[in-house]
Design a protein around this motif. Structure first.
Motif, PDB file in Angstrom:
ATOM      1  N   ILE A 213      38.520  58.704 -93.338  1.00  0.00           N
ATOM      2  CA  ILE A 213      39.669  58.168 -93.682  1.00  0.00           C
ATOM      3  C   ILE A 213      39.606  57.233 -95.055  1.00  0.00           C
ATOM      4  O   ILE A 213      38.458  57.442 -95.548  1.00  0.00           O
ATOM      5  CB  ILE A 213      40.241  57.269 -92.632  1.00  0.00           C
ATOM      6  CG1 ILE A 213      39.114  56.070 -92.274  1.00  0.00           C
ATOM      7  CG2 ILE A 213      40.659  57.878 -91.215  1.00  0.00           C
ATOM      8  CD1 ILE A 213      39.486  54.969 -91.212  1.00  0.00           C
ATOM      9  N   LYS A 214      40.593  56.799 -95.418  1.00  0.00           N
ATOM     10  CA  LYS A 214      40.643  55.912 -96.489  1.00  0.00           C
ATOM     11  C   LYS A 214      41.152  54.585 -95.781  1.00  0.00           C
ATOM     12  O   LYS A 214      42.352  54.554 -96.076  1.00  0.00           O
ATOM     13  CB  LYS A 214      41.231  56.467 -97.561  1.00  0.00           C
ATOM     14  CG  LYS A 214      41.414  55.729 -98.844  1.00  0.00           C
ATOM     15  CD  LYS A 214      41.921  56.705-100.062  1.00  0.00           C
ATOM     16  CE  LYS A 214      42.266  55.817-101.293  1.00  0.00           C
ATOM     17  NZ  LYS A 214      42.935  56.756-102.438  1.00  0.00           N
ATOM     18  N   LEU A 215      40.551  53.726 -95.537  1.00  0.00           N
ATOM     19  CA  LEU A 215      40.856  52.175 -95.437  1.00  0.00           C
ATOM     20  C   LEU A 215      41.800  51.594 -96.365  1.00  0.00           C
ATOM     21  O   LEU A 215      41.238  51.583 -97.610  1.00  0.00           O
ATOM     22  CB  LEU A 215      39.869  51.275 -95.120  1.00  0.00           C
ATOM     23  CG  LEU A 215      39.032  51.422 -93.779  1.00  0.00           C
ATOM     24  CD1 LEU A 215      38.006  50.041 -93.749  1.00  0.00           C
ATOM     25  CD2 LEU A 215      39.835  51.143 -92.536  1.00  0.00           C
ATOM     26  N   PRO A 216      43.029  51.423 -95.918  1.00  0.00           N
ATOM     27  CA  PRO A 216      44.164  50.997 -97.260  1.00  0.00           C
ATOM     28  C   PRO A 216      43.506  49.519 -97.425  1.00  0.00           C
ATOM     29  O   PRO A 216      44.716  48.796 -97.323  1.00  0.00           O
ATOM     30  CB  PRO A 216      45.388  51.166 -96.399  1.00  0.00           C
ATOM     31  CG  PRO A 216      45.181  51.030 -95.046  1.00  0.00           C
ATOM     32  CD  PRO A 216      43.749  51.598 -94.764  1.00  0.00           C
ATOM     33  N   LEU A 217      42.567  49.175 -98.051  1.00  0.00           N
ATOM     34  CA  LEU A 217      42.143  47.733 -98.144  1.00  0.00           C
ATOM     35  C   LEU A 217      43.244  47.358 -99.064  1.00  0.00           C
ATOM     36  O   LEU A 217      43.476  45.766 -99.067  1.00  0.00           O
ATOM     37  CB  LEU A 217      40.839  47.772 -98.828  1.00  0.00           C
ATOM     38  CG  LEU A 217      39.688  48.204 -98.128  1.00  0.00           C
ATOM     39  CD1 LEU A 217      38.300  48.070 -98.888  1.00  0.00           C
ATOM     40  CD2 LEU A 217      39.647  47.055 -96.647  1.00  0.00           C
ATOM     41  N   GLU A 218      43.701  47.817-100.149  1.00  0.00           N
ATOM     42  CA  GLU A 218      44.364  47.198-101.283  1.00  0.00           C
ATOM     43  C   GLU A 218      45.744  46.689-100.361  1.00  0.00           C
ATOM     44  O   GLU A 218      46.324  45.813-100.746  1.00  0.00           O
ATOM     45  CB  GLU A 218      44.844  48.162-102.370  1.00  0.00           C
ATOM     46  CG  GLU A 218      43.523  48.357-103.265  1.00  0.00           C
ATOM     47  CD  GLU A 218      43.792  49.234-104.446  1.00  0.00           C
ATOM     48  OE1 GLU A 218      43.732  48.434-105.611  1.00  0.00           O
ATOM     49  OE2 GLU A 218      44.325  50.204-104.343  1.00  0.00           O
ATOM     50  N   GLN A 219      46.314  47.631 -99.711  1.00  0.00           N
ATOM     51  CA  GLN A 219      47.521  47.345 -99.287  1.00  0.00           C
ATOM     52  C   GLN A 219      47.335  46.165 -98.085  1.00  0.00           C
ATOM     53  O   GLN A 219      48.293  45.167 -98.255  1.00  0.00           O
ATOM     54  CB  GLN A 219      47.829  48.610 -98.382  1.00  0.00           C
ATOM     55  CG  GLN A 219      49.453  48.605 -97.494  1.00  0.00           C
ATOM     56  CD  GLN A 219      49.418  49.605 -96.480  1.00  0.00           C
ATOM     57  OE1 GLN A 219      49.149  50.700 -96.886  1.00  0.00           O
ATOM     58  NE2 GLN A 219      49.875  49.351 -95.476  1.00  0.00           N
TER      59      GLN A 219
ATOM     60  N   HIS B 166      33.103  59.384-103.771  1.00  0.00           N
ATOM     61  CA  HIS B 166      34.125  58.779-102.876  1.00  0.00           C
ATOM     62  C   HIS B 166      35.244  57.990-103.965  1.00  0.00           C
ATOM     63  O   HIS B 166      34.811  57.308-104.588  1.00  0.00           O
ATOM     64  CB  HIS B 166      33.458  58.030-101.848  1.00  0.00           C
ATOM     65  CG  HIS B 166      34.415  57.628-100.772  1.00  0.00           C
ATOM     66  ND1 HIS B 166      35.110  58.171 -99.852  1.00  0.00           N
ATOM     67  CD2 HIS B 166      34.988  56.296-100.650  1.00  0.00           C
ATOM     68  CE1 HIS B 166      35.895  57.619 -99.065  1.00  0.00           C
ATOM     69  NE2 HIS B 166      35.979  56.392 -99.541  1.00  0.00           N
TER      70      HIS B 166
ATOM     71  N   GLY C  19      37.870  55.344-102.899  1.00  0.00           N
ATOM     72  CA  GLY C  19      38.517  54.517-101.770  1.00  0.00           C
ATOM     73  C   GLY C  19      39.413  53.726-102.194  1.00  0.00           C
ATOM     74  O   GLY C  19      40.152  54.055-103.213  1.00  0.00           O
ATOM     75  N   SER C  20      40.013  52.720-101.380  1.00  0.00           N
ATOM     76  CA  SER C  20      41.156  51.969-101.723  1.00  0.00           C
ATOM     77  C   SER C  20      40.697  50.733-102.620  1.00  0.00           C
ATOM     78  O   SER C  20      40.070  49.939-102.151  1.00  0.00           O
ATOM     79  CB  SER C  20      41.938  51.403-100.446  1.00  0.00           C
ATOM     80  OG  SER C  20      42.922  50.675-100.866  1.00  0.00           O
ATOM     81  N   GLY C  21      40.817  50.892-103.942  1.00  0.00           N
ATOM     82  CA  GLY C  21      40.443  50.093-104.903  1.00  0.00           C
ATOM     83  C   GLY C  21      39.181  50.134-105.353  1.00  0.00           C
ATOM     84  O   GLY C  21      38.496  48.913-105.932  1.00  0.00           O
TER      85      GLY C  21
END
Lengths: 93, 157
Positions: free
Chosen positions: A53-59, B100, B102-104
């Motif tokens: 998955i891609k953890l939505p850290l920015e969100q 990879h 990732g987010s940010g």
């Protein structure tokens, strides 16, 4: 406790060199375990790989900054496990 | 390399977004004040600057993947290994692959070779953030043109 929790607890223990038995489902990754944002990038990378998955850290960060969510919702480990389960389920839907 | 401007790569020789990979060329200058200190009588390219060359090469790949909308900042260097000396005047090939997104943040596996032989390698993590201001974005486009960033990728930004 779910295998999701065990997986992330093991990742945190290994990545941050924190004794596994000090990590609890109620632990807050930042406030209780002292994980900083850079270490959390490592954890996010390992979680992304482990669960595909891609953890939505920015969100999540934006939601916390905007007052729409608390850090507890994302960084208490049992809640983080639930968010990951949701992301995995959404991916498979 | 233009060490005085901290520009560690000379030109991008290959950028393949489908393969999520990039290669750049970097020639170590023959004369530079750095070599007066590192080391007197035995000039060596400092390892930290080789890391920077890998980071800049990785950075262009991430800029391309983000269509010039976001900017990478080096956040972590893992498993850096320096396998041989690099001397003034040597021409290096710097390569990176996006492991990879990732987010940010993004993770790359980068390496440098000299005439096909491994020089150094590392796993790099870069934070990926909005440009701090329009000037930085514009300057990055100017630098992109100088290092031969592919026009078709730049135009889609």
């Amino acid at each position: 406790m779910s295998s999701t929790y065990d997986t992330i607890a093991n990742i945190i223990a290994e990545t941050c060199d924190i004794p596994r038995d000090t990590i609890k489902p109620e632990s807050h990754a930042i406030n209780d375990l002292g994980i900083d944002s850079l270490d959390f990038l490592d954890i996010a990378f390992a979680i992304d790989k482990a669960f595909g998955i891609k953890l939505p850290l920015e969100q999540w960060t934006q939601e916390v900054n905007d007052g729409k969510a608390t850090t507890d919702q994302y960084f208490v480990l049992k809640n983080l496990s639930a968010r990951i389960d949701e992301l995995v389920a959404a991916k498979g839907a | 390399m233009r060490l005085e401007y901290f520009q560690l790569i000379d030109r991008i020789v290959d950028l393949n977004l489908a393969d999520r990979s990039i290669s750049s060329e970097a020639t170590v200058p023959v004369n530079n004040t750095i070599f007066e200190g590192h080391f007197p009588g035995f000039p060596l390219m400092p390892g930290v600057l080789l890391i920077e060359a890998m980071a800049q090469t990785s950075g262009w790949l991430i800029v391309a993947a983000n269509r010039f909308q976001r900017m990478p900042f080096l956040a972590q260097v893992k498993n850096a290994k320096f396998r041989t000396f690099v001397m003034p005047g040597q021409r290096l090939l710097v390569s990176a692959k996006l492991v990879h997104e990732g987010s940010g943040y993004a993770v790359t596996a980068a390496n440098i070779t000299l005439a096909g032989k491994p020089v150094c390698d590392a796993t790099l993590t870069l934070r990926v953030m909005d440009f701090p201001n329009a000037e930085v974005s514009e300057k990055m486009r100017e630098t992109a043109a100088r290092v031969g960033f592919p026009n078709e990728v730049a135009a889609n930004g």
